[in-house]
Write a protein that holds these residues in place. Structure first.
Motif, PDB file in Angstrom:
ATOM      1  N   ALA A 280       0.827  -1.206   0.000  1.00 14.71           N
ATOM      2  CA  ALA A 280       0.000   0.000   0.000  1.00 14.71           C
ATOM      3  C   ALA A 280       0.860   1.254   0.000  1.00 14.71           C
ATOM      4  O   ALA A 280       0.558   2.231  -0.696  1.00 14.71           O
ATOM      5  CB  ALA A 280      -0.927  -0.007   1.213  1.00 14.71           C
ATOM      6  N   LEU A 281       1.948   1.241   0.764  1.00 17.34           N
ATOM      7  CA  LEU A 281       2.817   2.416   0.815  1.00 17.34           C
ATOM      8  C   LEU A 281       3.484   2.667  -0.534  1.00 17.34           C
ATOM      9  O   LEU A 281       3.500   3.799  -1.029  1.00 17.34           O
ATOM     10  CB  LEU A 281       3.885   2.235   1.896  1.00 17.34           C
ATOM     11  CG  LEU A 281       4.888   3.385   2.011  1.00 17.34           C
ATOM     12  CD1 LEU A 281       4.184   4.679   2.418  1.00 17.34           C
ATOM     13  CD2 LEU A 281       5.993   3.039   3.011  1.00 17.34           C
ATOM     14  N   ALA A 282       4.043   1.626  -1.132  1.00 16.31           N
ATOM     15  CA  ALA A 282       4.702   1.790  -2.426  1.00 16.31           C
ATOM     16  C   ALA A 282       3.728   2.315  -3.475  1.00 16.31           C
ATOM     17  O   ALA A 282       4.050   3.219  -4.258  1.00 16.31           O
ATOM     18  CB  ALA A 282       5.304   0.462  -2.879  1.00 16.31           C
ATOM     19  N   LEU A 283       2.527   1.765  -3.487  1.00 17.65           N
ATOM     20  CA  LEU A 283       1.526   2.190  -4.462  1.00 17.65           C
ATOM     21  C   LEU A 283       1.098   3.633  -4.205  1.00 17.65           C
ATOM     22  O   LEU A 283       0.979   4.441  -5.143  1.00 17.65           O
ATOM     23  CB  LEU A 283       0.324   1.254  -4.392  1.00 17.65           C
ATOM     24  CG  LEU A 283      -0.690   1.324  -5.530  1.00 17.65           C
ATOM     25  CD1 LEU A 283      -0.024   1.074  -6.877  1.00 17.65           C
ATOM     26  CD2 LEU A 283      -1.807   0.311  -5.287  1.00 17.65           C
ATOM     27  N   ALA A 284       0.879   3.979  -2.936  1.00 23.63           N
ATOM     28  CA  ALA A 284       0.465   5.345  -2.596  1.00 23.63           C
ATOM     29  C   ALA A 284       1.527   6.361  -2.992  1.00 23.63           C
ATOM     30  O   ALA A 284       1.213   7.411  -3.578  1.00 23.63           O
ATOM     31  CB  ALA A 284       0.181   5.434  -1.096  1.00 23.63           C
ATOM     32  N   LEU A 285       2.782   6.076  -2.679  1.00 22.80           N
ATOM     33  CA  LEU A 285       3.858   7.010  -2.999  1.00 22.80           C
ATOM     34  C   LEU A 285       4.028   7.147  -4.507  1.00 22.80           C
ATOM     35  O   LEU A 285       4.252   8.254  -5.021  1.00 22.80           O
ATOM     36  CB  LEU A 285       5.163   6.550  -2.354  1.00 22.80           C
ATOM     37  CG  LEU A 285       5.193   6.595  -0.824  1.00 22.80           C
ATOM     38  CD1 LEU A 285       6.524   6.048  -0.298  1.00 22.80           C
ATOM     39  CD2 LEU A 285       4.964   8.009  -0.306  1.00 22.80           C
TER      40      LEU A 285
ATOM     41  N   ALA B 211      -1.674  -4.480  -8.480  1.00 20.39           N
ATOM     42  CA  ALA B 211      -1.633  -3.050  -8.780  1.00 20.39           C
ATOM     43  C   ALA B 211      -0.202  -2.549  -8.938  1.00 20.39           C
ATOM     44  O   ALA B 211       0.086  -1.721  -9.812  1.00 20.39           O
ATOM     45  CB  ALA B 211      -2.352  -2.268  -7.676  1.00 20.39           C
ATOM     46  N   LEU B 212       0.708  -3.066  -8.115  1.00 15.24           N
ATOM     47  CA  LEU B 212       2.108  -2.662  -8.228  1.00 15.24           C
ATOM     48  C   LEU B 212       2.691  -3.037  -9.590  1.00 15.24           C
ATOM     49  O   LEU B 212       3.527  -2.318 -10.145  1.00 15.24           O
ATOM     50  CB  LEU B 212       2.942  -3.327  -7.124  1.00 15.24           C
ATOM     51  CG  LEU B 212       2.765  -2.803  -5.700  1.00 15.24           C
ATOM     52  CD1 LEU B 212       3.537  -3.678  -4.719  1.00 15.24           C
ATOM     53  CD2 LEU B 212       3.220  -1.351  -5.584  1.00 15.24           C
ATOM     54  N   ALA B 213       2.238  -4.164 -10.133  1.00 18.94           N
ATOM     55  CA  ALA B 213       2.775  -4.657 -11.399  1.00 18.94           C
ATOM     56  C   ALA B 213       2.468  -3.728 -12.562  1.00 18.94           C
ATOM     57  O   ALA B 213       3.142  -3.781 -13.598  1.00 18.94           O
ATOM     58  CB  ALA B 213       2.221  -6.051 -11.694  1.00 18.94           C
ATOM     59  N   THR B 214       1.466  -2.865 -12.412  1.00 14.73           N
ATOM     60  CA  THR B 214       1.084  -1.968 -13.500  1.00 14.73           C
ATOM     61  C   THR B 214       1.487  -0.522 -13.243  1.00 14.73           C
ATOM     62  O   THR B 214       1.169   0.352 -14.052  1.00 14.73           O
ATOM     63  CB  THR B 214      -0.439  -2.024 -13.725  1.00 14.73           C
ATOM     64  OG1 THR B 214      -1.115  -1.543 -12.556  1.00 14.73           O
ATOM     65  CG2 THR B 214      -0.896  -3.451 -14.018  1.00 14.73           C
TER      66      THR B 214
END
Length: 411
Positions: A30-35, A133-136
């Motif tokens: 969640a943090l990686a995606l949010a940032l 989600a991170l993969a995209t």
């Protein structure tokens, strides 16, 4: 730059990262995606790809009760639609009572003007949705499988050395690896707390009567027993027991287990008519003595592990994510170094304070309700009755559990 075997590589316009996130579980993902959605360049270092979630699989035994602020975060970063489209169990009511004394506490979403108090979601589903989600996400470089072998925390940047020799440079490094964080160990950050000498026995059960979208918890000597409503009509149980009792319960055949579980729950939903396999995990209290070391930050279970009696573990982790995201974004927008000591100290002050209250508050509640002392049981019953009849107090309790306050989401 050489990546770890099997890593995902993306081309970026500059060589320096903003943030390295170690661990791609719920908090790290969640943090990686949010940032990344906020425009930061992020690398995620993960030891192993999360197990995929499939609709045809049995419901994961590890479930979480996501609070409204957790859902809001997941929605904001684009992960909630995939979770909601899979399978979630919203609960609109919650009922808590003591096995040894009269008095109970009841919450209803309608009283708060909300559609639900929270959502019961599989742990694996949350991680799967975030991983997908991170993969995209173009601003995220996923390096997996890989582990951080060493950390060089310099004055202007932090360097993470991957086991294969790859060196990643960033302004901030975040450990979101979980309770046994290797980064926390490498940084020499100690933790306080204790082992409860208990395990949480989990299973999914079918009951004679429907759960009606209600989360139920009965405080019993030895530990609480919770029935959480699943989307398919069953309940997920979380039964906190001393180690010896947990071992005995795990060894029972299904019929004996169903009978003992029904009795322990006072047959609130009638007889237990079916059960899945059972599993158990140890209960611990862990609170890192520092959440920040130089340019390195702890988040999620790497920073704190609390008793599951209120289901706050993942919600606390998502509050770490929200706080760190807002602090780093604000620092960048005003032109500050996002890894500066005064920036990260703000995160530490905010999150360690709430985490301390949660960890030791839940610990105190667990101790008080685990006692079979008759006078203490009477006091507990009175306290539950008082809380149940004071509207402002009930609202405060709901807001605390949901991460909100009057007027909106807490900052």
């Amino acid at each position: 730059m050489n990546l770890a075997p099997g890593a995902t590589r993306r081309t970026r316009g500059r060589s320096e990262l903003d943030v390295i996130v170690v661990g791609a579980g719920a908090a790290g993902g969640a943090l990686a995606l949010a940032l990344a959605r906020d425009g930061f360049e992020v690398a995620v270092v993960e030891a192993r790809e999360p197990a995929p979630w499939r609709a045809g699989d049995e419901v994961d035994l590890r479930v979480v009760a996501l609070a409204p602020d957790a859902r809001a975060l997941l929605d904001d970063i684009g992960a909630w639609p995939a979770i909601a489209a899979a399978r979630i169990g919203p609960y609109r009511q919650m009922h808590v009572w003591d096995a040894l004394a009269p008095g109970s506490l009841h919450f209803d979403a309608a009283e708060q003007g909300e559609a639900a108090l929270g959502w019961i979601v599989e742990n694996k589903l949350v991680q799967h949705a975030l991983w997908q989600a991170l993969a995209t996400e173009a601003r995220v470089r996923v390096i997996c499988p890989a582990e951080v072998d060493a950390i060089d925390d310099g004055e202007g940047a932090v360097t993470a050395v991957i086991a294969d020799g790859t060196r990643l440079h960033a302004r901030v490094l975040v450990s979101a690896e979980g309770a046994d964080s290797s980064v926390r160990t490498k940084l020499g950050i100690a933790f306080e707390g204790r082992d409860y000498g208990q395990r949480a026995v989990v299973a999914h059960v079918t009951t004679e009567r429907p759960h009606d979208g209600t989360a139920l918890q009965r405080f019993r000597p030895g530990g609480p027993l919770a029935f959480l409503p699943l989307a398919d009509g069953r309940c997920s149980i979380v039964w906190s027991l001393p180690d010896a009792d947990a071992t005995r319960i795990l060894a029972l055949d299904d019929a004996a287990f169903r009978a003992e579980l029904g009795c322990a729950f006072d047959f609130r939903l009638g007889a237990i008519t079916a059960t899945t396999k059972r599993a158990a995990f140890p209960l611990r209290l862990r609170l890192a003595k520092r959440f920040v070391h130089g340019r390195c930050v702890l988040a999620g279970d790497a920073a704190h592990v609390v008793h599951p009696l209120a289901g706050q573990g993942m919600n606390l982790a998502f509050r770490d994510v929200r706080a760190l995201r807002e602090i780093l974004r604000a620092a960048r927008d005003r032109g500050s170094d996002i890894g500066a000591a005064h920036v990260l100290r703000r995160y530490e002050r905010e999150r360690r304070s709430e985490s301390t209250v949660a960890a030791y508050g839940l610990d105190a509640i667990g101790r008080a309700f685990a006692s079979d002392s008759a006078p203490l049981a009477q006091l507990r019953g009175i306290a539950l009755s008082i809380a149940g009849h004071l509207g402002p107090l009930k609202r405060m309790l709901v807001d605390a559990a949901g991460g909100t306050r009057r007027g909106g989401v807490a900052p």
